[in-house]
Enzyme design. Structure first.
Site, PDB file in Angstrom:
ATOM      1  N   LYS A 176      44.725  28.970  45.450  1.00 38.18           N
ATOM      2  CA  LYS A 176      45.777  30.010  45.013  1.00 38.18           C
ATOM      3  C   LYS A 176      46.827  29.837  45.469  1.00 38.18           C
ATOM      4  O   LYS A 176      47.076  30.000  46.871  1.00 38.18           O
ATOM      5  CB  LYS A 176      45.308  31.497  44.921  1.00 38.18           C
ATOM      6  CG  LYS A 176      46.392  32.536  44.353  1.00 38.18           C
ATOM      7  CD  LYS A 176      46.011  33.950  44.346  1.00 38.18           C
ATOM      8  CE  LYS A 176      47.357  34.692  44.694  1.00 38.18           C
ATOM      9  NZ  LYS A 176      46.927  36.107  44.639  1.00 38.18           N
ATOM     10  N   GLY A 221      50.220  44.849  45.566  1.00 33.90           N
ATOM     11  CA  GLY A 221      50.073  45.936  46.293  1.00 33.90           C
ATOM     12  C   GLY A 221      50.769  47.262  45.873  1.00 33.90           C
ATOM     13  O   GLY A 221      50.734  48.157  46.351  1.00 33.90           O
ATOM     14  N   GLY A 236      49.492  43.872  41.435  1.00 34.09           N
ATOM     15  CA  GLY A 236      50.288  45.121  40.897  1.00 34.09           C
ATOM     16  C   GLY A 236      49.474  46.028  40.060  1.00 34.09           C
ATOM     17  O   GLY A 236      49.802  47.277  39.667  1.00 34.09           O
ATOM     18  N   ASN A 291      43.081  43.315  43.903  1.00 33.67           N
ATOM     19  CA  ASN A 291      42.592  43.726  45.033  1.00 33.67           C
ATOM     20  C   ASN A 291      42.815  45.058  45.381  1.00 33.67           C
ATOM     21  O   ASN A 291      41.752  46.036  45.574  1.00 33.67           O
ATOM     22  CB  ASN A 291      42.948  42.742  46.233  1.00 33.67           C
ATOM     23  CG  ASN A 291      42.663  43.057  47.491  1.00 33.67           C
ATOM     24  OD1 ASN A 291      42.849  42.065  48.411  1.00 33.67           O
ATOM     25  ND2 ASN A 291      41.810  43.958  47.944  1.00 33.67           N
ATOM     26  N   THR A 292      44.068  45.559  45.574  1.00 35.25           N
ATOM     27  CA  THR A 292      44.448  46.807  46.223  1.00 35.25           C
ATOM     28  C   THR A 292      43.877  48.157  45.203  1.00 35.25           C
ATOM     29  O   THR A 292      43.297  49.202  45.815  1.00 35.25           O
ATOM     30  CB  THR A 292      45.979  47.095  46.399  1.00 35.25           C
ATOM     31  OG1 THR A 292      46.547  45.878  47.122  1.00 35.25           O
ATOM     32  CG2 THR A 292      46.518  48.300  47.129  1.00 35.25           C
TER      33      THR A 292
END
Ligand SMILES: CC(=O)[C@@H](O)[C@H](O)COP(=O)(O)O
Length: 254
Positions: free
Chosen positions: A96, A157, A184, A205-206
């Site tokens: 990535k 994030g 996001g 992820n977040t």
């Protein structure tokens, strides 16, 4: 199936591995997500040095395809160097590309992203560039030969969700390679929206690692990806101005 380069996956959810409260919760969340692709920052993990803390220590990484990212790179040169380091570990051939152009928003640098993508494609990598939701840039990345396009929903994030659904849908419409909405995302609702627009996958992820219950949220995100995809494939009814009875009476004699 989600096909990226020469690899196919049942799951359309790509999961980040950072910022979990601990490695046990991380493993349980990864299990609950049923992801097949894990992403991690090469810079945060010393993949060559067994004495260093291994942030994936509880996860059987051989069960997954690994998508290292070049987070921390601010130039194409840094990103290419980081990608080569990951490849040399023998753990992965996908990368990535993440080249940041602005420290505050962590938005990607379009020029350096193009350069890094071009260079890594020449080197034979399967390249998935993280990009802004810029329609023209997405097209240029595909023209270079990128194996997937990863437009951000909003800054990494931030949990701002999908800021520009129109641009995402234009990118999806023009692309002939998978479009994976990355960064996001806050809620399962954001995921359903992106998948209903026709995204081929979601990288997040977040939203999971920062949730009070990462394991439950991982499962919710899995279901949202599946639900959004099914809805997209099924197709929606057109909106109408007036009501239509759900049980029509025409043709029925009483
Ligand atoms: C792990 C990773 O690759 C992140 O940089 C990614 O962009 C996810 O962003 P969120 O944390 O906003 O989901």
């Amino acid at each position: 199936m989600l096909t990226i380069g020469n690899k196919s996956f049942h799951s359309r959810l790509l999961l980040g591995t950072g910022k979990y409260p601990d490695v046990n919760v991380q493993k349980q969340a990864v299990d609950a997500s049923e992801t097949e692709i894990l992403t991690f920052s090469v810079r945060r993990m010393d993949i060559f040095e067994s004495s260093q803390p291994n942030l994936l220590e509880k996860i059987s990484i051989s069960n997954y395809d690994l998508l290292p990212n070049t987070a921390g790179a601010y130039t194409a040169e840094e990103a290419v160097r980081t990608a080569k380091l990951a490849y040399a570990s023998g753990l992965c051939d996908m990368i990535k590309v993440e080249v940041i152009g602005d420290k505050k928003s962590l938005l990607p640098d379009p020029v350096e992203t193009l350069k890094a993508t071009e260079e890594l494609l020449k080197e034979g990598f399967i390249v998935l560039p993280y990009t802004s939701d810029d329609v023209v840039l997405a097209r240029k990345l595909e023209e270079l030969g990128a194996h997937a396009i990863m437009p951000g929903a909003s800054p990494i994030g931030s949990g701002q969700g999908i800021i520009n659904p129109l641009n995402l849908s234009l990118i999806i419409e023009q692309s002939h390679v998978p479009v994976i909405v990355d960064a996001g995302i806050r809620s399962p609702q954001d995921v359903v929206t992106a998948m209903e627009l026709g995204a081929d996958g979601i990288l997040l992820n977040t939203a999971v690692s920062g949730s009070p219950d990462p394991v439950k949220m991982a499962e919710a995100m899995k279901l949202a990806v599946q639900s959004g995809r099914l809805g997209f494939e099924a197709g929606k009814i057109p909106k109408k101005r007036y009501a239509t009875a759900s049980s029509p009476e025409e043709g029925i004699s009483f």
